[in-house]
Design a protein around this motif. Sequence first.
Motif, short mmCIF file in Angstrom:
data_model
loop_
_atom_site.label_atom_id
_atom_site.label_comp_id
_atom_site.label_asym_id
_atom_site.label_seq_id
_atom_site.Cartn_x
_atom_site.Cartn_y
_atom_site.Cartn_z
N ALA A 396 56.66 -75.98 87.30
CA ALA A 396 55.50 -75.56 86.54
C ALA A 396 54.18 -75.80 87.26
CB ALA A 396 55.48 -76.28 85.18
N TYR A 397 54.10 -76.87 88.08
CA TYR A 397 52.80 -77.27 88.60
C TYR A 397 52.74 -77.46 90.12
CZ TYR A 397 51.79 -78.15 83.68
OH TYR A 397 51.62 -78.00 82.34
N ARG A 414 55.65 -74.16 82.05
CA ARG A 414 54.63 -75.05 81.52
C ARG A 414 54.76 -75.21 80.01
NH1 ARG A 414 49.29 -73.30 85.18
NH2 ARG A 414 50.19 -74.01 87.18
#
Length: 459
Positions: A396-397, A414
């Motif tokens: 997600a990041y 996310r």
Amino acid sequence: MFLAASATAVAAPWRWSGPARPPAGESVTYTLRGPPGRAYVVVVFAGARACPHDNLPGDPAQTLDTRGLLADGGADTRQLSFGEGRSTICAYDDGRVVAGRVIRAGPRRDRLHIKASSEQSSAAYDAVVTATGYVGRAVDSLYADAASQHLGTVTVVAIPPNSRCRKTRPAQRATRTNYAVVGGAHFSVDVTLVNAFEASRSQRLCGYLTAQRRTRGGVGERTVARAQISSAQFESDDATGGGGPQRDAVLRVVAAWLVFVGLALGIVAIARRVMARGELGSRGGVPSLPGGRPQAGRGDHTVPVAGPPEVDASSPGYEFVQRRRDEEVGFAIQRAVGAAADVYRDRLRVILERQDGPEWLDAFNRRRRVDMLAKGHGPPASYGSFEPRAVLNCLAYDLAGLQLIDLAAVDAARSLCGLANAAHHPDPDKPLTDADYQRAWRLYSQITGYAAPFDSHRG
């Protein structure tokens, strides 16, 4: 070429020493000599000109302004950089010009070469690119140690073979793109492109070397060298120790045996079916469906029993993954998180290991901590292993996740991270509902592209 110094300079004469043709954009070392203990100001102007005697700020040709102090020996070194063409270096003592020099920047020395080979992995779509070359010193380096000041980034992207490589570096978050940071003048780094051959085995790889450079327009990251290679030029497995022709011959023999075994099994299955039909015909029986219902045939007038109507999985009320009997909503969400992590864990770990080395998990935790602090959050707890929530957070990041999923899947990851945190830290004031775990499994499908797996334990 030296410009005349001001007659007001006293004691030892001021003078510049350094390369006459420094490479354009790079940082190089110059030495200013003069009276010991004197403070000075250095100003660099674009173009060949006489040094202004008033040293007033705001000159549009000014590209650099720095200050220093001559040591007891009457000398001081400065790291300076220049754009293409001619530039003028001026030194001022107490507002008076004391030394000047005109230089002409030479050609850049940065270069990049890439070679690649396909890698046999679980996905069998990866490409390993070895980038080598030279990168000049970072612009306006603060230190004279050149060995630690050569900084740059190598970015590689896979494109269709009939496409042209762009002149500028693509976004590092783009699909089938990866990068590596170099920190030495003569570098050699490996860049792994995950799923580079997912669309086709024939691809073109484009490489870009970027670094901080100075131009007449200012300082910024520039593409200083480019290289490309087509799939036809990739190293063969024989060159990389893969076995070559002997291995290919073995593979062909194995494939032939697999085809033979498949045909034999197919013939046996057909023979058994024919024999079973013959036995049923001799007994005058009628094949039945599960549950004892007769099966309709050509000469049978029995109307087949209609099954239950199909349900639209997109309907808001459709529970496409049932919870296990007496299972809490939080556990159902955590099962969705674990299933999504299992799809990507191994490939994601390969990317992190190649990018960050043996301490890849610590590097990932550091990046996560910096990102959280930059967003104004408190420092997060470090992951001790590549557990499901760590995998999902990386997807997600972290930049490594974008080598495996697209931006739409990143948004879904996310959202699933939020549900995972809510399940891991339940809030009594905001209890999770049935809609939350159904949403978790829909997000699983958006991230992986797979339908929710069948659960033999569900109630």
